[in-house]
Design a protein around this motif. Structure first.
Motif, short mmCIF file in Angstrom:
data_model
loop_
_atom_site.label_atom_id
_atom_site.label_comp_id
_atom_site.label_asym_id
_atom_site.label_seq_id
_atom_site.Cartn_x
_atom_site.Cartn_y
_atom_site.Cartn_z
N HIS A 56 46.52 44.54 43.02
CA HIS A 56 45.13 44.96 42.76
C HIS A 56 44.24 43.77 42.39
CE1 HIS A 56 47.54 48.56 42.51
NE2 HIS A 56 46.46 49.25 42.80
N ILE A 57 44.47 42.64 43.08
CA ILE A 57 43.64 41.45 42.83
C ILE A 57 42.20 41.71 43.27
CG2 ILE A 57 43.31 39.01 43.42
CD1 ILE A 57 45.76 39.43 41.63
N ILE A 58 42.04 42.36 44.41
CA ILE A 58 40.68 42.60 44.95
C ILE A 58 39.88 43.47 43.97
CG2 ILE A 58 39.38 43.75 46.80
CD1 ILE A 58 41.75 42.86 48.67
N GLU A 59 40.50 44.53 43.47
CA GLU A 59 39.82 45.42 42.53
C GLU A 59 39.42 44.67 41.25
OE1 GLU A 59 42.49 46.10 44.23
OE2 GLU A 59 42.37 48.13 45.05
N GLN A 60 40.29 43.76 40.82
CA GLN A 60 40.00 42.99 39.60
C GLN A 60 38.82 42.05 39.85
OE1 GLN A 60 43.63 41.84 37.20
NE2 GLN A 60 44.67 42.47 39.06
N ILE A 61 38.82 41.39 41.02
CA ILE A 61 37.72 40.47 41.34
C ILE A 61 36.40 41.24 41.42
CG2 ILE A 61 36.76 39.01 43.18
CD1 ILE A 61 39.64 38.01 43.70
N GLU A 62 36.43 42.42 42.05
CA GLU A 62 35.22 43.23 42.17
C GLU A 62 34.67 43.61 40.79
OE1 GLU A 62 33.29 43.93 44.81
OE2 GLU A 62 34.67 42.52 45.79
N MET A 63 35.57 43.96 39.90
CA MET A 63 35.14 44.37 38.56
C MET A 63 34.54 43.17 37.81
SD MET A 63 37.28 46.67 35.96
CE MET A 63 36.45 47.63 34.72
N ILE A 64 35.15 42.01 37.97
CA ILE A 64 34.63 40.81 37.31
C ILE A 64 33.22 40.50 37.84
CG2 ILE A 64 34.95 38.31 36.96
CD1 ILE A 64 38.04 38.90 37.29
N LYS A 65 33.04 40.66 39.17
CA LYS A 65 31.72 40.42 39.76
C LYS A 65 30.67 41.35 39.14
CE LYS A 65 31.87 40.04 44.42
NZ LYS A 65 32.55 40.26 45.73
N THR A 66 31.05 42.61 38.96
CA THR A 66 30.11 43.58 38.37
C THR A 66 29.75 43.17 36.94
OG1 THR A 66 31.21 45.30 39.64
CG2 THR A 66 29.80 46.05 37.85
N ILE A 67 30.75 42.76 36.17
CA ILE A 67 30.49 42.36 34.77
C ILE A 67 29.56 41.13 34.75
CG2 ILE A 67 31.57 41.51 32.63
CD1 ILE A 67 34.10 43.16 33.47
N MET A 68 29.76 40.21 35.69
CA MET A 68 28.89 39.03 35.76
C MET A 68 27.46 39.41 36.13
SD MET A 68 31.25 36.09 37.50
CE MET A 68 30.41 34.63 36.90
N GLU A 69 27.36 40.32 37.11
CA GLU A 69 26.01 40.77 37.53
C GLU A 69 25.26 41.42 36.38
OE1 GLU A 69 26.85 43.37 40.81
OE2 GLU A 69 27.54 41.67 42.03
N LYS A 70 26.00 42.08 35.51
CA LYS A 70 25.35 42.74 34.37
C LYS A 70 25.08 41.77 33.22
CE LYS A 70 26.61 47.35 35.63
NZ LYS A 70 27.11 48.66 35.29
N GLY A 71 25.50 40.52 33.41
CA GLY A 71 25.17 39.47 32.44
C GLY A 71 26.11 39.35 31.26
N TYR A 72 27.33 39.90 31.38
CA TYR A 72 28.25 39.84 30.24
C TYR A 72 29.45 38.92 30.49
CZ TYR A 72 25.72 43.49 27.80
OH TYR A 72 24.76 44.19 27.14
#
Ligand code: ZN
Length: 500
Positions: free
Chosen positions: A129-145
């Motif tokens: 589940h590396i892809i899912e983890q990367i996607e989630m990290i991208k979302t957290i970055m986009e939200k500024g956290y």
């Protein structure tokens, strides 16, 4: 019957359980890190949550039980950088990392089958589940956290804490955490604050397990896998999240923070934590040289063990204490558990063989009849009260002498009503076997004899081989395998076996 109450670590109180989707329960439990053999400390959470899983199903819920396998990731303990356990161990054992991971995953499954733990509905791996983890990290970055430094990405805890309660589970206070600095430790200078944790780590050239990402080649932080996999299989919000108390901080606090930022809601509604196992009053760990692996526990091959203990004895020992209390391991305690379990099995076997004989006009002993009914009904009440398996077992111990007295004739069968007798039989099979998951150990009750027989067959196989009678030697191996006994040729020419 009363309603199920669960002690929710989130609010530090018992709460009546209601499922998010009526009739369905989503449960996530943090699984093992398969960089080595499972030890006694692992037995407790998986046995505890196995009973939770069994009881919820008994109550009629359709449960999706997700328990992950941590086969990659970056490990931080108390904000300190920790080594890449899997890669380090793989180098030590001269294996591919995935080969090592497979070996210990198999061993974990083997041990937990012996404990009679049901398999989870889904057992996702971090590497899958590396892809899912990367996607989630991208979302957290986009939200500024989250922010990137030299190919690594860190979660901004201080910013999160401005609007959220970081420390909600463990009761830790951010200001205290900010004060205790670990800056002298490796890579800490990349973080804005020492409390920040890694979502993604840049892989140094020697790092074996690595994946491409928007931030360069690297590997995921440990916490992110549980947030990514739980939401994938259970949704953004689900019912129960479980694990050992040692995971409350930082692991579960970090899971909550990541998921809340990525999804905008609290990930799990009930957080359950089992307490720890101590050994002769001491915390288990390297510092005390008292870590007992499960294989050592079964065979007795450890300096702290007087002998081996069967998987059912250990399961019973774990369930004899409420999951939120500490549990102290010692040879005496295990031997007492073994005796206790034996008493219960004897009573169970007697009960199975008894059939109700009508009273012929003789009266029911109302007092005894009521007492037996109460003890049986209480078993439900105890499990509804935050899964109190200890009290259920205590009631079965109250009932055992009644059963033995019926067999011995001191109590006449007709002293119980037929209805009560049937309730008694049903209570034992439901609680002892179906819910507590204990099972008779036919193989283990007479291990020494079985061992003698297998050793004899090993000898016969050696002789067959030495006279080049390969048909006979193969026959012995294959027939043993067919009944679940696997022979293994060791490098030194000896032969060992394992029972599946
Ligand atoms: Zn986890």
């Amino acid at each position: 019957m009363s309603e199920l109450k669960i002690y929710n670590s989130l609010h530090r109180q018992k709460e009546v359980f209601t499922s998010l989707y009526p009739g369905h329960v989503g449960m996530y439990v943090c699984g093992p890190t398969v960089s080595g053999e499972s030890h006694l400390g692992h037995a407790r959470p998986y046995i505890t949550f196995d009973v939770v899983y069994r009881y919820l199903q008994y109550l009629g819920y359709k449960v999706r039980y997700v328990r992950n396998i941590t086969d990659a990731g970056h490990f931080e303990e108390e904000g300190r950088e920790a080594e890449d356990k899997i890669a380090k161990r793989a180098q030590l054992e001269k294996m591919e990392p995935m080969e090592l991971v497979q070996k210990y995953t198999n061993l974990f499954h083997w041990a937990f089958h012996r404990f009679n733990c049901l398999e989870p509905s889904i057992e996702p791996t971090a590497t899958g589940h590396i892809i899912e983890q990367i996607e989630m990290i991208k979302t957290i970055m986009e939200k500024g956290y989250a922010y990137e430094r030299n190919g690594s990405v860190y979660f901004d805890v201080k910013k999160y804490a401005e609007t959220h309660d970081y420390g909600i589970l463990s009761g830790r206070v951010l200001e205290d955490m900010l004060e205790s600095s670990n800056r002298e430790l490796e890579n800490q200078e990349e973080k804005i604050n020492n409390v920040d944790f890694a979502l993604w780590k840049n892989a140094p050239p020697e790092h074996l397990m690595r994946w491409p990402s928007p931030w360069g080649e690297g590997f995921p932080g440990w916490h992110i896998e549980c947030s990514a996999m739980s939401s994938k299989y259970l949704g953004k919000q689900f019912d129960i999240h479980g694990g050992g108390m040692d995971l409350q901080f930082p692991h579960h606090e970090c899971e909550i923070a990541q998921s809340e930022i990525a999804h905008g809601e609290l990930m799990a509604r009930y957080w359950m934590h089992n307490n720890m196992i101590t050994i002769n009053g001491r915390k288990m760990g390297k510092a005390y040289n008292n870590t007992i692996k499960l294989t050592e526990l079964f065979t007795g091959n450890h300096h702290l063990l007087e002998r081996g203990y069967s998987p059912m004895t250990i399961r019973f020992f774990v369930l004899q204490t409420h999951y939120r209390s500490t549990l102290d391991f010692s040879n005496e305690a295990l031997q007492a558990a073994e005796k206790g379990l034996h008493r219960l099995w004897s009573a169970y076997e007697v009960l199975q063989k008894l059939t109700y004989t009508p009273a012929n006009g003789q009266p029911v002993n109302e007092e005894l009849d009521k007492q037996v009914r109460d003890w049986c009904h209480e078993c439900h009440e105890f499990l509804n009260d935050d899964f109190n398996t200890a009290k259920v077992l205590a009631n079965l111990f109250e009932l055992a002498p009644v059963i033995n007295s019926i067999k011995g004739g001191q109590v006449k069968m007709h002293e119980l009503s037929e209805e009560t007798f049937q309730l008694l039989q049903k209570t034992w099979s439901t609680f002892l076997i179906e819910i507590l998951g204990l099972q008779p150990e036919t193989l283990n009750t007479d291990n020494s004899k079985l061992d003698g027989v297998i050793q004899l067959l090993i000898e016969m196989r050696k002789e067959a081989k030495s006279r080049k009678d390969y048909a006979a030697s193969d026959k012995i191996r294959n027939q043993l395998l067919a009944v679940g006994i696997q022979l293994k040729d060791e490098k030194d020419g000896s032969m060992t076996y394992s029972i599946q």
